[in-house]
Design an enzyme around this catalytic site. Sequence first.
Site, mmCIF file in Angstrom:
data_model
loop_
_atom_site.group_PDB
_atom_site.id
_atom_site.type_symbol
_atom_site.label_atom_id
_atom_site.label_comp_id
_atom_site.label_asym_id
_atom_site.label_seq_id
_atom_site.Cartn_x
_atom_site.Cartn_y
_atom_site.Cartn_z
ATOM 1 N N TYR A 119 64.224 63.433 8.790
ATOM 2 C CA TYR A 119 64.110 63.019 10.191
ATOM 3 C C TYR A 119 65.017 61.832 10.496
ATOM 4 C CZ TYR A 119 61.814 61.680 14.592
ATOM 5 O OH TYR A 119 61.545 61.364 15.899
ATOM 6 N N SER B 14 65.211 58.151 18.751
ATOM 7 C CA SER B 14 64.054 57.542 18.120
ATOM 8 C C SER B 14 64.450 56.242 17.427
ATOM 9 C CB SER B 14 63.418 58.511 17.114
ATOM 10 O OG SER B 14 62.547 57.857 16.213
#
Length: 268
Positions: A161, A148
Amino acid sequence: MSPQLKFKSKVAVVTGAGSGIGRATAVAFAREGASVVAVDVNSGALESLEKELGPVTDGAGGFLAIEGDIAKEETGARIKEQAVDKFGTISYLFNNAGTEFVAPLLETSIAEWNRVIETNLRGTFLVTKACLEVMVENRFGVVINNASDAGIRGLRMNAAYSTSKAGIVHLTRSIAMDYAPQGVRSNCICPGCIKTPLCERFNEEVGIREGISGKEALNKFVKANIPMERVGLPEEVASVVVFLASDEASYITGAVIPIDGGLTAGMN
């Protein structure tokens, strides 16, 4: 189907294969003749994927569905055992499965921190370790990790995250350096805003905090930060994964590749 299939006789393991980027990548591998080992926690999504891949594979490759949580050690072991038992090898691994939690550090409980780290980082480690054993033994393989854009830049309200994804970037580089002599390549993709269920959930959470809808939160972010002014599609990410697995990328290892419409080229 083209007679020149890129991945004929090859086996691709895809985690998080039931939806979004994982599903698009599983389909892309199958279209190029690979046998696909699809891993997901959602058995219904795997059944749907198998139906979709029926006419795509057209006898070129096989399909194996494995329902499992990558955070559990036994899942990696089952992936290795069942893939080798059915197809004889593991050629490619796309570590795509992951989870999110939208909150700054002081609002992140120990339980939520552990859940995100154990799924995203530990899970990637466990599945890679299992599959890498087969690749090293065969002196051939490609590991592709989904880190990501959060892996290469800080994200507000994403302490757990972002940390998990940054760890995946360096895990990718470590694998590349350690196992290139054994014929294994390792690369990392960093997708930005892609039309996936995870992205939708993330923006819903952001919207709640800002008092707007998830769609409004996403549109606001895209307009302010993405030069291409649109959200990406799972198929656009899948095409990069398939390229990195292919012989055309045979001299690429240790790379960290944004797929984000220019998001990380320069933040406003």
